[in-house]
Design a protein around this motif. Sequence first.
Motif: not given
Length: 357
Positions: A217-232
């Motif tokens: 199975n393939i797993w993918a990483s997902l990421s984004g940034y909040d309004e303070n440029y903090n990664a999640f």
Amino acid sequence: TLFQKLWLFIVSALIIGNFSSCKDEEESNGNGSVSENDRTCIILNQGNFNEANGSISVIDKNGEITNQVYKTANGHHLAAIIESGFIDRGKMFIICNNEDKVEALNLSDFKRLFTIKGIITPRYGTVADGYLFVTSVPDWYTPEGRVYKVDIAAAEIDTFIELDGQPEGITTLNGKIVVGEGNKVKLINPTTLAVEKTVKVPSALNVKHFTKDADNNIWASLSGYDENYNAFGGITRLDFSKDSVDNYTQLDNFAGEGHLSVNPSKTAILYRTISGAYTENEKSGIGSYDIATQSAKEIVEGDGFYGFNVDPKSGDIYTANINGWITNSTLLIYDAQGNAKSTDETVGVGACRFIFQ
């Protein structure tokens, strides 16, 4: 956009750091060459942007490190920064930017076989159907991207396809190409380049990189940034029989670049925690997600991590303190439980990719 602002921040920080008395990598801690049978790990050192001093180091079975193996083999420096690389059927592909190129090396001795130019900001690559496929971001200020198809036999670009989002990692599944574009993953036929399936991920997140578990199975990483440029962000298992993912798991302190690895049994996914090792020796770590129990924990704590990988034989975790990008990186090796095994050997500037043969 928020991503564009963040990218400008990172690039600015790197450039500022590069003006700080950056030392060249040591010529070699070993004898200048390591036979293919004696290697355990190949380290790609990204280098810093202004110097374009990416390089390759090798660790042998005795733990001895040999730096600058590309220069030794070819008589000149690589003259680029390295984004990524991988091995396929006796060749090693080094994907570089500044300058934009892909170097194909003979794996046995690291001598250059050919160079591919013309791919704008190449990122990551894979091989399928006898062709090399490379993700590309022609312009960081726009959301579009590309996947280039390279004819390995002819050593030239065959064609490229346009994507609606900026792609990073790329992999294969049953002979097909898997690539992310923004908040979607596409399954592409390598021969026709037709998109055979599209899977959406949560709209606030972008697809980054991939790994495979014991069931392929393939797993993918997902990421984004909040309004303070903090990664999640976090990870999700891809199911191409569905139009969207329904099993996204957010992980604490998930690093924004989203590189993934797996333990030798492929029952746990490893990821980097705490994004922020770009300009200083900020706190970093390695986390582990157990697939069966769906539980995660941080197993390594350290400073200045940028890239990492897991030895598929021993389970040891290889990473490095990049020391703020202004000097050689310090190699760090941990066992599968996170206990330190090595802390004082130096490799090149910006050690980022650890490749096992």
